[in-house]
Design a protein around this motif. Structure first.
Motif, PDB file in Angstrom:
ATOM      1  N   LEU A  13       3.166 -18.017 -11.694  1.00  0.00           N
ATOM      2  CA  LEU A  13       2.843 -16.969 -12.668  1.00  0.00           C
ATOM      3  C   LEU A  13       1.406 -17.099 -13.180  1.00  0.00           C
ATOM      4  N   ARG A  19      -1.172 -11.686  -7.711  1.00  0.00           N
ATOM      5  CA  ARG A  19      -0.002 -12.005  -6.897  1.00  0.00           C
ATOM      6  C   ARG A  19       0.908 -10.776  -6.806  1.00  0.00           C
ATOM      7  N   TYR A  24       4.587  -7.331  -9.586  1.00  0.00           N
ATOM      8  CA  TYR A  24       4.382  -7.973 -10.900  1.00  0.00           C
ATOM      9  C   TYR A  24       3.319  -7.293 -11.772  1.00  0.00           C
ATOM     10  N   ALA A  77      10.525 -18.230 -13.335  1.00  0.00           N
ATOM     11  CA  ALA A  77      10.083 -17.802 -11.999  1.00  0.00           C
ATOM     12  C   ALA A  77      11.103 -18.275 -10.962  1.00  0.00           C
ATOM     13  N   ALA A  78      10.658 -18.821  -9.841  1.00  0.00           N
ATOM     14  CA  ALA A  78      11.610 -19.190  -8.789  1.00  0.00           C
ATOM     15  C   ALA A  78      12.575 -20.290  -9.224  1.00  0.00           C
ATOM     16  N   HIS A 101      12.265 -11.820 -16.941  1.00  0.00           N
ATOM     17  CA  HIS A 101      11.755 -11.608 -15.587  1.00  0.00           C
ATOM     18  C   HIS A 101      10.973 -10.312 -15.575  1.00  0.00           C
ATOM     19  N   ILE A 102       9.796 -10.380 -15.004  1.00  0.00           N
ATOM     20  CA  ILE A 102       8.933  -9.198 -14.956  1.00  0.00           C
ATOM     21  C   ILE A 102       9.566  -8.130 -14.061  1.00  0.00           C
ATOM     22  N   SER A 103      10.045  -8.566 -12.912  1.00  0.00           N
ATOM     23  CA  SER A 103      10.676  -7.633 -11.967  1.00  0.00           C
ATOM     24  C   SER A 103      12.178  -7.554 -12.250  1.00  0.00           C
ATOM     25  N   VAL A 105      15.149  -8.513 -10.938  1.00  0.00           N
ATOM     26  CA  VAL A 105      15.600  -9.441  -9.899  1.00  0.00           C
ATOM     27  C   VAL A 105      16.859  -8.928  -9.197  1.00  0.00           C
ATOM     28  N   ARG A 108      16.324  -6.958  -6.027  1.00  0.00           N
ATOM     29  CA  ARG A 108      15.558  -7.662  -4.995  1.00  0.00           C
ATOM     30  C   ARG A 108      16.501  -8.490  -4.095  1.00  0.00           C
ATOM     31  N   ARG A 112      17.771 -13.886  -5.423  1.00  0.00           N
ATOM     32  CA  ARG A 112      17.239 -13.754  -6.786  1.00  0.00           C
ATOM     33  C   ARG A 112      18.303 -13.259  -7.771  1.00  0.00           C
TER      34      ARG A 112
HETATM   35  C1  DQA Z   1      10.281 -13.618 -11.535  1.00  0.00           C
HETATM   36  C2  DQA Z   1      11.351 -13.331 -10.474  1.00  0.00           C
HETATM   37  C3  DQA Z   1      11.608 -14.554  -9.615  1.00  0.00           C
HETATM   38  O1  DQA Z   1      12.601 -14.272  -8.632  1.00  0.00           O
HETATM   39  C4  DQA Z   1      10.336 -14.940  -8.891  1.00  0.00           C
HETATM   40  O2  DQA Z   1      10.541 -16.119  -8.141  1.00  0.00           O
HETATM   41  C5  DQA Z   1       9.170 -15.081  -9.810  1.00  0.00           C
HETATM   42  C6  DQA Z   1       9.014 -14.143 -10.919  1.00  0.00           C
HETATM   43  C7  DQA Z   1       9.927 -12.359 -12.334  1.00  0.00           C
HETATM   44  O3  DQA Z   1       9.283 -12.516 -13.367  1.00  0.00           O
HETATM   45  O4  DQA Z   1      10.239 -11.232 -11.937  1.00  0.00           O
HETATM   46  O5  DQA Z   1       8.285 -15.905  -9.576  1.00  0.00           O
HETATM   47  O6  DQA Z   1      10.808 -14.568 -12.452  1.00  0.00           O
END
Ligand code: DQA
Length: 145
Positions: A13, A19, A24, A77-78, A101-103, A105, A108, A112
């Motif tokens: 991040l 990235r 993101y 994150a991961a 989580h920004i996205s 998950v 996806r 995730r």
């Molecule tokens: C994340 C989602 C995770 O799956 C990914 O590995 C990230 C960012 C997000 O903020 O959407 O690094 O946490």
């Protein structure tokens, strides 16, 4: 302590903004941290931000937050999808925890969809982009005041 919030960001991040911007967004980590501090200030919260690519460092910061911070906003994150150690660390902490989580998950890859952290979190925010950090702080302001 009641108004102190720790914002933790996990691996990769630090590269926000460059990235996978289609996933993101194009705001940098510095932008996100500045916005979190400004939002916190407006809400009467003192926000401290940390990011690490190292699991052990995130764990050490969670340990240090015990008795120091009344809440943690964490984007693991991961490590969300892999780290029982991070979950165990959060289980030693008795303040509020918001997972961000920004996205989204859940839209996806299947790997995730599972989070080791969500069972410990008081709330989970996903798919709101970096605005999720601000939403987490707004929710905390309600919980803490
Ligand atoms: C994340 C989602 C995770 O799956 C990914 O590995 C990230 C960012 C997000 O903020 O959407 O690094 O946490």
């Amino acid at each position: 302590m009641s108004s102190k919030v720790l914002v933790l960001n996990g691996p990769n991040l630090n590269l926000l903004g460059t990235r996978e911007p289609e996933v993101y967004g194009d705001e940098t980590l510095a932008d996100v941290e500045a916005s979190a501090k400004a939002t916190g200030e407006a809400l009467g919260l003192t926000v401290t931000c940390r990011q690490s690519n190292a699991e052990h460092e995130l764990i050490d910061w969670i340990h240090a937050a015990r008795g120091e911070f009344s809440a943690i906003v964490v984007n693991p994150a991961a490590l969300t999808h892999t780290s029982i150690a991070l979950l165990d660390a959060l289980n030693t902490y008795d303040g509020r925890v918001i997972e961000v989580h920004i996205s989204n998950v859940h839209q996806r890859e299947a790997f995730r969809h599972h989070s080791y952290i969500s069972g410990r979190a008081d709330a989970v925010i996903a798919g709101c982009g970096v605005h999720g950090y601000d939403l987490a702080l707004r929710h905390l302001a309600k919980l803490l005041n």
